[in-house]
Design an enzyme around this catalytic site. Structure first.
Site, PDB file in Angstrom:
ATOM      1  N   ASP A 161      74.527  22.269  27.602  1.00 22.62           N
ATOM      2  CA  ASP A 161      74.326  23.613  27.078  1.00 22.62           C
ATOM      3  C   ASP A 161      75.476  24.475  27.569  1.00 22.62           C
ATOM      4  O   ASP A 161      75.644  24.676  28.777  1.00 22.62           O
ATOM      5  CB  ASP A 161      72.985  24.183  27.548  1.00 22.62           C
ATOM      6  CG  ASP A 161      72.757  25.594  27.042  1.00 22.62           C
ATOM      7  OD1 ASP A 161      72.783  25.787  25.812  1.00 22.62           O
ATOM      8  OD2 ASP A 161      72.560  26.504  27.868  1.00 22.62           O
ATOM      9  N   GLU A 191      76.102  20.989  21.274  1.00 29.92           N
ATOM     10  CA  GLU A 191      75.718  21.839  20.152  1.00 29.92           C
ATOM     11  C   GLU A 191      76.932  22.096  19.263  1.00 29.92           C
ATOM     12  O   GLU A 191      78.046  22.275  19.759  1.00 29.92           O
ATOM     13  CB  GLU A 191      75.178  23.174  20.657  1.00 29.92           C
ATOM     14  CG  GLU A 191      73.774  23.130  21.196  1.00 29.92           C
ATOM     15  CD  GLU A 191      73.269  24.517  21.570  1.00 29.92           C
ATOM     16  OE1 GLU A 191      72.344  25.005  20.904  1.00 29.92           O
ATOM     17  OE2 GLU A 191      73.811  25.089  22.528  1.00 29.92           O
ATOM     18  N   ASP A 214      68.616  27.418  30.940  1.00 32.67           N
ATOM     19  CA  ASP A 214      69.748  26.585  30.532  1.00 32.67           C
ATOM     20  C   ASP A 214      69.456  25.100  30.703  1.00 32.67           C
ATOM     21  O   ASP A 214      69.844  24.288  29.851  1.00 32.67           O
ATOM     22  CB  ASP A 214      70.989  26.975  31.337  1.00 32.67           C
ATOM     23  CG  ASP A 214      71.398  28.420  31.091  1.00 32.67           C
ATOM     24  OD1 ASP A 214      71.148  28.913  29.971  1.00 32.67           O
ATOM     25  OD2 ASP A 214      71.954  29.055  32.008  1.00 32.67           O
TER      26      ASP A 214
END
Length: 370
Positions: A189, A273, A355
């Site tokens: 992340d 991501e 997170d």
């Protein structure tokens, strides 16, 4: 025999005065030819609705060299000029395929000063490189050797804003040996306070290289703003600013290389991501911090190193609710502000670090896509 791949090796070099003058002249001619060709191709389409090709622009270059106004183009090697036309052709191809925007004109102050030489425009003998129109080889600092038995196929010479000279040698080498398989997989992340939070619970601190030198940079920029336009003192002040920027970029790049290599070596699968960083930069409150984090550069490094070493990179959709989803029970919360760093799931009472929870969800979503 193993697969052959092309790899570039970049070195710093220190040109003699005559070499620097010749290279600076070449950079200017490359920029001039690129802009002339772009203008001509744009005009051909606007007036006649005709798509020009590289062959046509090459013929234009021959005509330009015969004119009195552009006769100076004959003073440099023709190969970098032809390569500039090929780069423009590649830019148009990317535009037609809707992979990039329309090619833009090169600026003397903002564009990268570089020139590309193919095999016919340089001599490689006994580990020494001599470019066309030069009598002596370049004084290259060999910070690492080229792969044994390889010879450059393409040479790119560049000068950065800080006045440093670099040469990039493209060679054909055997593919990098894949690393031994490992069973580990990790989700990442991306953030600002922590550059990365891993699904293992580890948080990698963001060095914030730009902020570390912000005061020094601001002072140099104020000094630059006081100098008279086009003066020698302004040129010195501009160079001082560029050197600080170069220092920031070098430190950032070094940190990202070390981090990406570690992640690829330790994990068989890396899940990230698919962030739209360009859109995120429109947030003026966070744009400076996002740019300093350099998430896009980190992703590029992880992807090409994973391809080298036989690892897998999976990018999940940026709209996946990784932050709002409980990694324990799968419940999705309706809303969560950016200020919430630790939260408790109403469904299972699990307490989550925002997170770490997101990184675990990213990993789970990536593994589900395999």
């Amino acid at each position: 025999m193993g697969e052959v791949v092309k790899r570039a090796y970049k070195y710093r070099f220190y040109p003699a005065l005559e070499q620097a003058e010749q290279l600076n002249r070449t950079f200017g001619c490359v920029r001039k030819v690129y802009n002339l060709a772009l203008e001509a191709r744009t005009r051909a389409w606007a007036v006649d609705r005709q798509r020009s090709t590289y062959v046509q622009s090459s013929a234009w270059l021959t005509e330009w060299k015969r004119t009195e106004e552009l006769a100076f183009l004959n003073e440099v090697s023709s190969v970098p000029l032809q390569q500039a036309l090929r780069h423009l052709q590649a830019g148009f191809a990317a535009f037609w395929d809707k992979r990039s925007r329309y090619p833009r004109f090169k600026s003397k102050r903002k564009s990268r000063a570089s020139a590309e030489y193919t095999r016919s425009a340089f001599r490689w003998r006994h580990g020494q490189l001599t470019l066309a129109k030069m009598d002596t080889p370049l004084d290259i600092v060999w910070s690492r050797p080229l792969p044994e038995g390889t010879q450059p196929t393409t040479v790119t010479v560049s000068r950065d804003a800080a006045g440093r000279w670099f040469v990039s040698l493209l060679v054909e080498d055997s593919a990098v040996a894949a690393l031994p398989p490992v069973g580990a997989a990790v989700g990442m992340d991306a953030g600002i306070t922590s550059l990365l939070t891993l699904s293992t619970g580890e948080k990698i601190t963001n060095p914030r290289h730009e902020r570390a030198d912000r005061r020094k940079l601001a002072k140099a920029q104020r000094n630059l703003s006081r100098k008279a336009k086009d003066s020698a003192n302004r040129a010195k002040a501009r160079l001082a600013v560029a050197r600080i920027h170069a220092r920031i970029a070098d430190r950032r790049r070094d940190h990202l290389h070390k981090l990406s290599t570690r992640l690829v070596r330790e994990n068989q699968t890396v899940v990230i991501e698919d962030l739209s960083v360009r859109n995120m930069l429109r947030n003026h409150s966070l744009a400076r911090a996002i740019s300093d984090a350099a998430w896009t550069h980190l992703r590029n490094m992880i992807e090409y190193k994973a391809a080298w070493y036989g690892r897998t990179v999976i990018a999940i959709d940026q709209w996946h609710p990784s932050t709002k989803t409980c990694s324990a029970c799968g419940r999705i919360n309706t809303a969560m502000t950016l200020g919430v760093r630790i939260w408790t799931c109403p469904g299972c009472d699990a307490v989550h670090d925002r997170d770490v929870n997101a990184a675990r969800n990213i990993l789970a979503a990536g593994l589900a896509e395999r």
